[in-house]
Enzyme design. Structure first.
Site, PDB file in Angstrom:
ATOM      1  N   ARG A  20      25.253 -16.391  27.841  1.00 16.25           N
ATOM      2  CA  ARG A  20      26.126 -15.311  28.365  1.00 16.25           C
ATOM      3  C   ARG A  20      27.545 -15.427  27.810  1.00 16.25           C
ATOM      4  O   ARG A  20      28.252 -14.524  27.739  1.00 16.25           O
ATOM      5  CB  ARG A  20      26.576 -15.404  29.936  1.00 16.25           C
ATOM      6  CG  ARG A  20      25.422 -15.342  30.957  1.00 16.25           C
ATOM      7  CD  ARG A  20      25.514 -15.021  32.304  1.00 16.25           C
ATOM      8  NE  ARG A  20      24.580 -14.991  33.226  1.00 16.25           N
ATOM      9  CZ  ARG A  20      23.807 -14.155  33.548  1.00 16.25           C
ATOM     10  NH1 ARG A  20      24.242 -13.204  33.147  1.00 16.25           N
ATOM     11  NH2 ARG A  20      22.820 -14.649  34.388  1.00 16.25           N
ATOM     12  N   PHE A  63      15.321  -7.347  23.388  1.00 17.76           N
ATOM     13  CA  PHE A  63      16.062  -8.143  24.257  1.00 17.76           C
ATOM     14  C   PHE A  63      17.281  -8.610  23.629  1.00 17.76           C
ATOM     15  O   PHE A  63      17.034  -9.357  22.671  1.00 17.76           O
ATOM     16  CB  PHE A  63      15.086  -9.136  24.805  1.00 17.76           C
ATOM     17  CG  PHE A  63      15.416  -9.568  26.011  1.00 17.76           C
ATOM     18  CD1 PHE A  63      15.273  -9.086  27.352  1.00 17.76           C
ATOM     19  CD2 PHE A  63      16.285 -10.952  26.162  1.00 17.76           C
ATOM     20  CE1 PHE A  63      15.773  -9.484  28.413  1.00 17.76           C
ATOM     21  CE2 PHE A  63      16.636 -11.354  27.238  1.00 17.76           C
ATOM     22  CZ  PHE A  63      16.525 -10.735  28.580  1.00 17.76           C
ATOM     23  N   VAL A  64      18.463  -8.409  24.371  1.00 21.37           N
ATOM     24  CA  VAL A  64      19.985  -9.031  23.515  1.00 21.37           C
ATOM     25  C   VAL A  64      20.363 -10.059  24.780  1.00 21.37           C
ATOM     26  O   VAL A  64      20.247  -9.785  25.868  1.00 21.37           O
ATOM     27  CB  VAL A  64      20.479  -7.782  23.330  1.00 21.37           C
ATOM     28  CG1 VAL A  64      19.901  -6.742  22.142  1.00 21.37           C
ATOM     29  CG2 VAL A  64      20.630  -6.896  24.505  1.00 21.37           C
ATOM     30  N   LYS A  72      25.448 -11.359  37.401  1.00 19.88           N
ATOM     31  CA  LYS A  72      26.563 -12.020  36.526  1.00 19.88           C
ATOM     32  C   LYS A  72      26.842 -11.223  35.075  1.00 19.88           C
ATOM     33  O   LYS A  72      27.817 -11.288  34.623  1.00 19.88           O
ATOM     34  CB  LYS A  72      26.105 -13.470  36.217  1.00 19.88           C
ATOM     35  CG  LYS A  72      25.848 -14.065  37.284  1.00 19.88           C
ATOM     36  CD  LYS A  72      25.495 -15.547  37.039  1.00 19.88           C
ATOM     37  CE  LYS A  72      24.469 -16.270  37.942  1.00 19.88           C
ATOM     38  NZ  LYS A  72      23.716 -17.426  37.521  1.00 19.88           N
ATOM     39  N   GLY A  73      25.938 -10.312  34.810  1.00 22.72           N
ATOM     40  CA  GLY A  73      25.656 -10.046  33.403  1.00 22.72           C
ATOM     41  C   GLY A  73      27.114  -9.052  32.985  1.00 22.72           C
ATOM     42  O   GLY A  73      27.567  -9.092  31.846  1.00 22.72           O
ATOM     43  N   ASP A 118      22.274 -12.651  29.563  1.00 28.47           N
ATOM     44  CA  ASP A 118      21.548 -13.809  29.516  1.00 28.47           C
ATOM     45  C   ASP A 118      20.007 -13.876  28.967  1.00 28.47           C
ATOM     46  O   ASP A 118      19.351 -12.699  29.143  1.00 28.47           O
ATOM     47  CB  ASP A 118      21.783 -14.598  30.714  1.00 28.47           C
ATOM     48  CG  ASP A 118      20.729 -13.797  31.861  1.00 28.47           C
ATOM     49  OD1 ASP A 118      20.685 -12.860  31.989  1.00 28.47           O
ATOM     50  OD2 ASP A 118      19.642 -14.678  32.259  1.00 28.47           O
ATOM     51  N   ASP A 140      17.693  -0.767  31.681  1.00 25.31           N
ATOM     52  CA  ASP A 140      16.498  -1.114  31.229  1.00 25.31           C
ATOM     53  C   ASP A 140      15.574  -0.141  31.901  1.00 25.31           C
ATOM     54  O   ASP A 140      15.589   1.203  31.452  1.00 25.31           O
ATOM     55  CB  ASP A 140      16.357  -2.525  31.235  1.00 25.31           C
ATOM     56  CG  ASP A 140      15.016  -2.728  30.561  1.00 25.31           C
ATOM     57  OD1 ASP A 140      14.874  -2.997  29.544  1.00 25.31           O
ATOM     58  OD2 ASP A 140      13.888  -3.296  31.320  1.00 25.31           O
TER      59      ASP A 140
HETATM   60  P1  IMP Z   1      16.971  -2.480  34.973  1.00 30.16           P
HETATM   61  O1  IMP Z   1      16.872  -2.508  36.549  1.00 30.16           O
HETATM   62  O2  IMP Z   1      15.389  -2.410  34.501  1.00 30.16           O
HETATM   63  O3  IMP Z   1      17.623  -1.248  34.494  1.00 30.16           O
HETATM   64  O4  IMP Z   1      17.565  -3.704  34.540  1.00 30.16           O
HETATM   65  C1  IMP Z   1      18.638  -3.988  34.526  1.00 30.16           C
HETATM   66  C2  IMP Z   1      19.055  -5.407  34.271  1.00 30.16           C
HETATM   67  O5  IMP Z   1      18.123  -6.144  33.472  1.00 30.16           O
HETATM   68  C3  IMP Z   1      20.339  -5.845  33.633  1.00 30.16           C
HETATM   69  O6  IMP Z   1      21.574  -5.933  34.449  1.00 30.16           O
HETATM   70  C4  IMP Z   1      20.107  -7.157  32.804  1.00 30.16           C
HETATM   71  O7  IMP Z   1      20.190  -8.117  33.794  1.00 30.16           O
HETATM   72  C5  IMP Z   1      18.596  -7.094  32.711  1.00 30.16           C
HETATM   73  N1  IMP Z   1      18.394  -6.880  31.348  1.00 30.16           N
HETATM   74  C6  IMP Z   1      17.558  -5.926  30.750  1.00 30.16           C
HETATM   75  N2  IMP Z   1      17.502  -5.898  29.745  1.00 30.16           N
HETATM   76  C7  IMP Z   1      17.972  -6.924  29.287  1.00 30.16           C
HETATM   77  C8  IMP Z   1      18.390  -7.574  27.858  1.00 30.16           C
HETATM   78  O8  IMP Z   1      17.896  -6.864  26.699  1.00 30.16           O
HETATM   79  N3  IMP Z   1      19.017  -8.837  27.965  1.00 30.16           N
HETATM   80  C9  IMP Z   1      19.529  -9.450  29.025  1.00 30.16           C
HETATM   81  N4  IMP Z   1      19.238  -8.871  30.155  1.00 30.16           N
HETATM   82  C10 IMP Z   1      18.645  -7.628  30.245  1.00 30.16           C
HETATM   83 MG    MG Z   2      20.482 -10.403  34.025  1.00 30.28          MG
END
Ligand code: IMP
Ligand code: MG
Length: 181
Positions: free
Chosen positions: A165, A152-153, A42-43, A159, A103
């Site tokens: 959100r 973490f944001v 949903k982000g 969220d 991330d």
């Molecule tokens: P990745 O697969 O580790 O790159 O993670 C990406 C997903 O992790 C994003 O779509 C977010 O849902 C979540 N995420 C990573 N960092 C944050 C943050 O700082 N705040 C909120 N959600 C995060």
């Molecule tokens: Mg998320």
């Protein structure tokens, strides 16, 4: 500013500038393409809705839902597709995946490959935020709003345990919010 917010990282004006700059680049690059904006639920929804209104091109939108996170701030490392893209015209589509934040890089590297293997004409990625210092797999987005430090944001779609959100800005929460979970 709500009581759980420690500081604002990106305010509404900055977010507006970021989405305008990204939209201009995308508009330029997708002139003769068959653009499908693919939001990752949903982000990405707040970012996506602002971005798509600024891209002056014919396009379609669609959504997928994946999960890589548990309830908190740590990734599980495993990607689950909760809602797939059911389309029979993939070979005609130039897909631009829209993410809120990168991330570890696992979600977007997995999804890009998944859509390429499924037969999409082209697959590119746009993210509002990037935390390059957190990478676990090599991944570079085609378009990036801005890089941020390892914090973490929340807000503007992002969220913490499904909350925050709807904040119109990107913010860092007070440490006690995370500790109380
Ligand atoms: P990745 O697969 O580790 O790159 O993670 C990406 C997903 O992790 C994003 O779509 C977010 O849902 C979540 N995420 C990573 N960092 C944050 C943050 O700082 N705040 C909120 N959600 C995060
Ligand atoms: Mg998320």
């Amino acid at each position: 500013m709500i009581k759980d917010v420690k500081s604002i990282l990106l305010n509404e004006k900055e977010l507006d500038e970021i989405t305008s700059t990204l939209a201009k680049k995308i508009e330029n690059d997708y002139q003769d393409k068959n653009l499908l904006l693919l939001g990752i639920l949903k982000g990405s929804v707040v970012f996506m809705s602002d971005l798509m209104k600024k891209i002056n091109l014919p396009m379609q939108i669609d959504f997928m839902k994946v999960s890589s996170y548990g309830a908190g701030t740590k990734t599980t490392g495993k990607i689950n597709i909760m809602l797939d893209l059911h389309r029979n015209d993939l070979s005609k589509l130039d897909i631009l995946i829209i993410e809120d934040i990168i991330d570890s890089g696992r979600t977007l590297s997995y999804l890009s490959e998944y859509l390429r293997l499924a037969g999409a004409k082209s697959v590119k990625t746009v993210t509002l935020l990037d935390k390059p210092s957190r990478r676990e797999v090599e991944f570079t987005p085609d378009y990036c709003g801005t890089t941020i430090p390892d914090e973490f944001v929340v807000g503007y779609g992002l969220d913490y345990a499904e909350n925050y959100r709807t904040l119109p800005y990107v913010a860092i929460l007070k440490p006690r919010v995370y500790k109380s979970k």
